[in-house]
Design a protein around this motif. Sequence first.
Motif, short mmCIF file in Angstrom:
data_model
loop_
_atom_site.label_atom_id
_atom_site.label_comp_id
_atom_site.label_asym_id
_atom_site.label_seq_id
_atom_site.Cartn_x
_atom_site.Cartn_y
_atom_site.Cartn_z
N GLY A 111 4.23 0.20 5.07
CA GLY A 111 3.46 2.15 5.22
C GLY A 111 3.89 3.51 4.43
N ARG A 118 -3.75 2.03 -1.04
CA ARG A 118 -2.89 1.27 -0.27
C ARG A 118 -2.44 0.38 -0.95
NH1 ARG A 118 -3.66 -4.14 1.23
NH2 ARG A 118 -4.45 -4.71 2.84
N GLY A 174 -0.60 5.78 2.72
CA GLY A 174 -1.68 4.62 2.85
C GLY A 174 -0.58 2.92 3.43
N LYS A 175 -1.48 2.26 3.84
CA LYS A 175 -0.75 0.83 4.11
C LYS A 175 0.19 0.14 3.78
CE LYS A 175 -3.20 -3.33 6.91
NZ LYS A 175 -1.88 -4.28 5.60
N GLY A 189 2.33 1.01 0.41
CA GLY A 189 1.47 2.04 0.62
C GLY A 189 2.44 3.71 0.15
#
Length: 326
Positions: free
Chosen positions: A28, A84, A40-41, A72
């Motif tokens: 992440g 993401r 972001g993931k 991310g």
Amino acid sequence: MVHITRICLRKYGNFVDNLRLYVRGGSGGMGLPRLGGQGGKGGDVWVVATKNMTLKRIKDKFPQKRFVADAGANSGVRALKGERGADKEILAPVGITVTTDESRTLGDLNVEGDRVMVAKGGSGGSLYSAFQPSKVTTLKPEIGKLIYDDYKQISVADLPGLIEGAHMNKGMGHKFLKHVERTKQLLFVVDVCGFQLASKTPFRSAFEAVQLLTKELELYKEELLSKPALLVVNKMDLPDAEDKLAELKEQLQNPEEFSDLLPEDMIPQNYLTFRHVVPVSAITGFGISHLKSCVRQSLDEDAALEVKATHREKLQALRKQSQGRA
């Protein structure tokens, strides 16, 4: 948490073939807590059933047998929400079982298009609470308390998910807006230097953010704008914050003159007039005590007006009774 594991792809039947792979979800992004951002993931890793694919072709094409999803993106000054990370897909033949090193079955790919997640990406860095007195998270509406020296407590509902399009139920949309209906007053919190929700969304100045929030409330339920409102201008510790604050105050005094800054369909029919405009810094604590005082003062003023209105109604009722007896 990033999942790292090894999986085994096995053909059905007599297990005529198998292939062992290393897979890892993307990490992440960092949340940049000083600015209240969210990383972001990380991307996930999937095995996807595809026609005309064999385990041997996977082995030949990827001799290292290593599959890692993208990380991310970090939060930044211009984009508070990092993008993401891209997922990684492993194209595999139809008719296989996906297992872990411990022989735990993750799934079967029976027909083309079937997919199994084999590694999950890491979560992005969490958002920094933009309003310290509330002591609430920024992922869902929660109720915090403002506590005063005389032990009076005021409930505060934190609604961070109120984004453009919330009136159409985007984001947490109606779920958050329903909480607004139960409040006695509105407390807007905007970044003094503006913000950008994500890299693919437009940058919004503090003035634009105020008016867009106003429009979202107006489109959802116009009578919400009749509630008393206060404006909190956060992140006063940033460079040029004082100049930006002065610019915002000028724009708020004559909002019609700056309406061309907004998309035509997002210009409010009625602009809000704020009882207090309070500059604060959630990081340093600047202005927080003054903000608490302003919230208390505004609510006390409304309570006093309600008492006067009640007394007036009672007096009118007594006069009507007296006239009736006469």
